[in-house]
Design a protein around this motif. Structure first.
Motif, PDB file in Angstrom:
ATOM      1  N   LEU A   1       0.964  -1.112   0.109  1.00  0.00           N
ATOM      2  CA  LEU A   1      -0.014  -0.011  -0.016  1.00  0.00           C
ATOM      3  C   LEU A   1       0.718   1.224  -0.105  1.00  0.00           C
ATOM      4  N   GLY A   2       2.147   1.137   0.270  1.00  0.00           N
ATOM      5  CA  GLY A   2       3.015   2.350   0.368  1.00  0.00           C
ATOM      6  C   GLY A   2       2.327   3.492   1.142  1.00  0.00           C
ATOM      7  N   PRO A   3       2.313   3.232   2.396  1.00  0.00           N
ATOM      8  CA  PRO A   3       1.881   4.385   3.401  1.00  0.00           C
ATOM      9  C   PRO A   3       2.982   5.473   3.781  1.00  0.00           C
ATOM     10  N   ASP A   4       2.623   6.466   4.465  1.00  0.00           N
ATOM     11  CA  ASP A   4       3.449   7.212   4.947  1.00  0.00           C
ATOM     12  C   ASP A   4       3.921   6.777   6.152  1.00  0.00           C
ATOM     13  N   TRP A   5       5.135   6.228   6.063  1.00  0.00           N
ATOM     14  CA  TRP A   5       5.549   5.334   7.256  1.00  0.00           C
ATOM     15  C   TRP A   5       5.678   6.304   8.554  1.00  0.00           C
ATOM     16  N   SER A   6       6.261   7.488   8.278  1.00  0.00           N
ATOM     17  CA  SER A   6       6.702   8.628   9.413  1.00  0.00           C
ATOM     18  C   SER A   6       5.172   9.038  10.054  1.00  0.00           C
ATOM     19  N   ALA A   7       3.990   8.962   9.188  1.00  0.00           N
ATOM     20  CA  ALA A   7       2.975   9.350  10.121  1.00  0.00           C
ATOM     21  C   ALA A   7       2.357   8.228  10.625  1.00  0.00           C
ATOM     22  N   LEU A   8       2.481   7.110  10.178  1.00  0.00           N
ATOM     23  CA  LEU A   8       2.018   6.154  11.017  1.00  0.00           C
ATOM     24  C   LEU A   8       2.731   5.669  12.183  1.00  0.00           C
ATOM     25  N   LEU A   9       3.960   5.964  12.104  1.00  0.00           N
ATOM     26  CA  LEU A   9       4.768   5.916  13.441  1.00  0.00           C
ATOM     27  C   LEU A   9       4.681   7.055  14.263  1.00  0.00           C
ATOM     28  N   GLN A  10       4.486   8.135  13.867  1.00  0.00           N
ATOM     29  CA  GLN A  10       4.102   9.314  14.549  1.00  0.00           C
ATOM     30  C   GLN A  10       2.675   9.043  15.504  1.00  0.00           C
TER      31      GLN A  10
END
Length: 409
Positions: free
Chosen positions: A158-167
């Motif tokens: 899905l190629g998510p915004d990993w930094s946003a998920l981690l935050q």
């Protein structure tokens, strides 16, 4: 190779416990409504179940006896009876949810009405419990359940915004559109899904089934350190998939097809096929665990012969208890009750019953009469007591939060 296969008990317990129908649905619901802001609960649940499952497995390995047998002997019949009643009722509710989950997964594959699958699912569970060896049961179901790694693969696709998920995960906040009572209700539900009582009874009794001795304490530790964290990682992947696909679209999870939507979006029919295999295996594994646990609890408390290492004729009442539990579950589901709702209530009531399960385990694991030199160390005791405080808080808060939030509505 033998040591690698030895962790299958831990994998089965994780796939059939951490990733049963309750956890699959609850994590998807949470991800679709709260994003990753409740990921910390999964981490806390992993720590708790690793601690107490290891204690329970160590008790079985050192004493050669299942935890429930010792609980009655150590704490007395009345305390053990309260434990038995609460744990058995929650396990029966969970078994009902798991049989319903198998039917829902098969509906996803065939489009056949779930109620037509319910008797078939229950019969298959009984047949495996009756005929299959413990090793075959744990290896086949546990390894097939690993197909649920498809959620992790889908998340990458899905190629998510990993930094946003981690935050979102490390700095959790209650979404503006959600009430605080709903947030904490689902926190308790996730914790209950991770710490369901049957997991430790199954793990302990499974150790006796496999003939664990003190030499197997290290194997028991490997089981929980591999199996439960694996289940936790996949749980977080389920929530993340829902957060990436369902949350932005405003889609609420009300069926198993909603849980599957992110996987289908990422990989189409092929990944859906893997998902169905994984869900059927996980729910089937959990149904086996809960069915066996219902028999383990009652037989161990009443002093009956029990275990798959005995022929059914030698443990007739143990097997009869499981048959009755399965029939009750089928009867409830055939009324047309929503299996998803049964699942949601099962994890909440699991949280209510937690202290009656985990306090006795902590007591027994510190008793040199049973454990000798293998009593808990200071670090394990300190962590266990912290988790026990959380368990007590979740138990006391579960029903008020259910009423206050309208069961998460």
């Amino acid at each position: 190779m033998k040591r690698l296969l030895g962790v299958a008990l831990g994998i089965l317990t994780a796939i059939g416990g951490f990733l049963d129908i309750g956890d699959i649905v609850t994590n998807a619901v949470v991800g679709a409504r709260f994003g990753m802001s409740l990921a910390w609960v999964v981490v806390l649940g992993v720590v708790g179940i690793v601690l107490f499952a290891h204690m329970s497995g160590r008790v079985a390995a050192v004493s050669g006896r299942a935890t429930f047998e010792i609980i009655r002997e150590r704490l007395g019949a009345r305390v053990a009876l309260a434990n038995l009643v609460a744990s058995f009722l929650v396990t029966l509710l969970t078994l009902t949810a798991e049989v319903g989950g198998i039917a829902l997964a098969l509906q996803l594959a065939t489009a056949v009405e779930p109620r037509l699958w319910i008797p078939v699912a229950a019969f298959a569970v009984w047949l495996v419990v009756w005929r299959a060896g413990f090793k075959v049961m744990e290896n086949v179901t546990g390894l097939l359940g690993l197909a649920l790694v498809v959620f992790a693969v889908a998340l990458v696709q899905l190629g998510p915004d990993w930094s946003a998920l981690l935050q979102d995960a490390v700095a959790p906040a209650i979404p503006a559109q959600e009430h605080a009572s709903t947030y904490w209700y689902y926190a308790v539900a996730l914790f209950g899904a991770a710490m369901t009582p049957y997991e430790v009874f199954f793990f302990s009794s499974g150790g006796v089934e496999e003939g664990w001795t003190e030499k197997d304490v290290a194997q028991s530790r490997a089981d929980v350190l591999v199996g439960f964290p694996l289940g936790g990682v996949l749980s977080i992947a389920i929530a993340a998939c829902a957060a990436v696909v369902l949350l932005p679209a405003g889609i609420e999870v009300t069926s198993l097809s909603h849980v599957a939507l992110p996987v289908v979006t990422a990989g189409g029919v092929l990944m859906l096929a893997f998902l169905i295999v994984g869900v059927v295996a996980a729910t089937f594994g959990a149904a086996l665990e809960t069915a066996l646990s219902s028999g383990y609890m009652v037989a161990q408390y009443l002093g009956w012969s029990w275990g798959k290492f005995r022929r059914p004729a030698q443990a007739a009442r143990f097997h009869l208890t499981m048959i009755v539990a399965l029939l009750v579950g089928v009867g409830v589901l055939m009324t047309g009750v929503d299996a998803i709702k049964v699942t949601e209530y099962s994890v909440v009531f699991s949280a209510v019953a937690l202290p009656l399960t985990y306090l006795p385990i902590l007591v027994v694991a510190n008793d040199p009469q049973y454990m000798g030199d293998e009593v808990n160390g200071r670090v394990v005791n300190a962590l266990g007591q912290v988790v026990l405080v959380v368990v007590l808080a979740a138990s006391l808060a579960a029903i008020p939060l259910m009423l206050w939030s309208g069961a998460g509505a």
